[in-house]
Enzyme design. Structure first.
Site, PDB file in Angstrom:
ATOM      1  CD  GLN A  14      -1.445  -0.528   3.592  1.00 38.72           C
ATOM      2  OE1 GLN A  14      -2.608  -0.737   3.300  1.00 38.72           O
ATOM      3  NE2 GLN A  14      -1.014  -0.556   4.838  1.00 38.72           N
ATOM      4  CB  ALA A  63       8.809  -4.814   5.587  1.00 39.73           C
ATOM      5  CB  THR A  65       3.759  -6.232   6.803  1.00 39.74           C
ATOM      6  OG1 THR A  65       3.118  -6.946   5.741  1.00 39.74           O
ATOM      7  CG2 THR A  65       4.751  -5.231   6.215  1.00 39.74           C
ATOM      8  CB  THR A 104       6.943  -0.439  12.867  1.00 38.63           C
ATOM      9  OG1 THR A 104       5.767  -0.659  13.651  1.00 38.63           O
ATOM     10  CG2 THR A 104       8.031  -1.357  13.395  1.00 38.63           C
ATOM     11  CG  ASP A 105       3.584   1.747  16.348  1.00 40.44           C
ATOM     12  OD1 ASP A 105       3.627   1.094  15.281  1.00 40.44           O
ATOM     13  OD2 ASP A 105       2.609   1.680  17.120  1.00 40.44           O
ATOM     14  CE1 TYR A 128       6.541  -5.676  10.863  1.00 38.46           C
ATOM     15  CE2 TYR A 128       5.750  -4.401  12.734  1.00 38.46           C
ATOM     16  CZ  TYR A 128       6.045  -4.495  11.387  1.00 38.46           C
ATOM     17  OH  TYR A 128       5.856  -3.401  10.575  1.00 38.46           O
ATOM     18  CE  LYS A 132       9.813  -2.479   9.680  1.00 43.25           C
ATOM     19  NZ  LYS A 132      10.006  -2.315   8.207  1.00 43.25           N
ATOM     20  CD1 TRP A 153      -1.143   1.654  14.817  1.00 45.29           C
ATOM     21  CD2 TRP A 153      -3.149   2.576  15.198  1.00 45.29           C
ATOM     22  NE1 TRP A 153      -1.447   1.449  16.140  1.00 45.29           N
ATOM     23  CE2 TRP A 153      -2.672   1.999  16.406  1.00 45.29           C
ATOM     24  CE3 TRP A 153      -4.371   3.217  15.201  1.00 45.29           C
ATOM     25  CZ2 TRP A 153      -3.382   2.045  17.605  1.00 45.29           C
ATOM     26  CZ3 TRP A 153      -5.097   3.272  16.395  1.00 45.29           C
ATOM     27  CH2 TRP A 153      -4.607   2.684  17.577  1.00 45.29           C
TER      28      TRP A 153
END
Length: 293
Positions: A14, A63, A65, A104-105, A128, A132, A153
């Protein structure tokens, strides 16, 4: 700095799709690549793809995901999320070009109780998140011109994401139970892509500076919960399922998520003058794109 050709990895994802749309209006040529031409399980393909494209910069969106699946196959997630960015960074270093690495958070445990800044110590709770975080390190170690962009998100009108899951389930079920004790910032892929395009534009016109290197946070402005996000989604559509707020304990998952993954995005604003729009505006943008498709 002459910068025209941008190689975007993770073709079919995306964010890669959003970048293919966001880059050309700023005068960039977006070159997307993915499997089999670019495959972290075939390491030689990474350098070959960069050499063939001859880009002026790379945005690595490729990645692993699948957050829960990573718990059962961490070696594969590590190849994609940790070793892969190192390969991309090495190829960028060999060509002397910048790399934007997406992170990522999930590198945080969510226990701070306030938005995380880039200097806060990571403490990932999942495979994950661990892979990352290792990818951030390998990207930064492998290329002096690396900018790591942590986000959260992410969703779009297409692909596998929370928005599309809610719309599908809302059409099938009269009631949905949604977690209400995890806090974060929904980030529309088109908004994130616009921010990345703006970063690249600044680098093109100002050149690469030491202040560009390192970690930056980039999410939609404002915060909510998954339950609050679901309420906003259905408040903007013709679907009206009953939404029941539940706790994380009521909806156990294979991987542990940060309870509070809010990110402070001030450094991005200070350095590049970029702040993503409020998350509700991002939602409206994506829903409009979905209706127009």
């Amino acid at each position: 700095m002459v910068m025209r050709r941008i190689l975007v990895t993770g073709q079919g994802g995306q964010l890669a799709a959003a970048l293919a749309t966001a880059l050309p209006p700023r005068g960039f040529e977006a070159i997307t690549t993915g499997r089999p031409a670019f495959d972290f399980d075939a390491p030689a393909s990474v350098g070959a793809a960069v050499a063939t494209a001859r880009p002026d910069a790379v945005v690595n969106c490729a990645a692993w995901t699948a957050v829960d699946a990573a718990e059962d196959n961490e070696p594969a997630a590590f190849r994609a999320n940790a070793l892969g960015p190192g390969l991309v960074a090495a190829a960028c270093a060999a060509s002397g070009i910048p790399l934007i690495q997406i992170s990522t958070d999930y590198v945080f445990d969510g226990a701070k109780g306030a938005p995380y800044v880039e200097s806060d110590s990571p403490n990932p709770l999942s495979a994950y998140g661990r892979t990352k975080l290792a990818g951030e390190w390998s990207a930064l170690a492998g290329n002096p011109q690396t900018l790591v962009l942590r986000t959260a998100w992410v969703y779009a009108a297409a692909g596998h994401n929370f928005l599309r899951t809610m719309l599908r389930l809302g059409a099938e079920r009269p009631e949905l139970r949604v977690v209400a004790d995890q806090h974060g910032a929904p980030t529309a892929a088109p908004d994130l892509a616009d921010a990345i395009a703006a970063i690249l534009s600044r680098i093109r016109y100002d050149g690469w500076h030491d202040s560009h290197r390192g970690v930056f946070h980039a999410t939609g402005s404002g915060t909510t919960t998954w339950h609050g996000f679901a309420e906003a989604i259905f408040g903007s559509t013709g679907l009206h399922p009953v939404l029941t707020a539940i706790t994380t304990a009521d909806f156990p998952t294979r991987a542990c998520r940060p309870a509070d993954g809010r990110l402070d995005c001030s450094r991005l604003d200070r350095t590049f003058g970029i702040r993503l729009p409020p998350w509700r505006e991002g939602l409206a943008r994506v829903l409009h794109a979905r209706l127009a498709a």
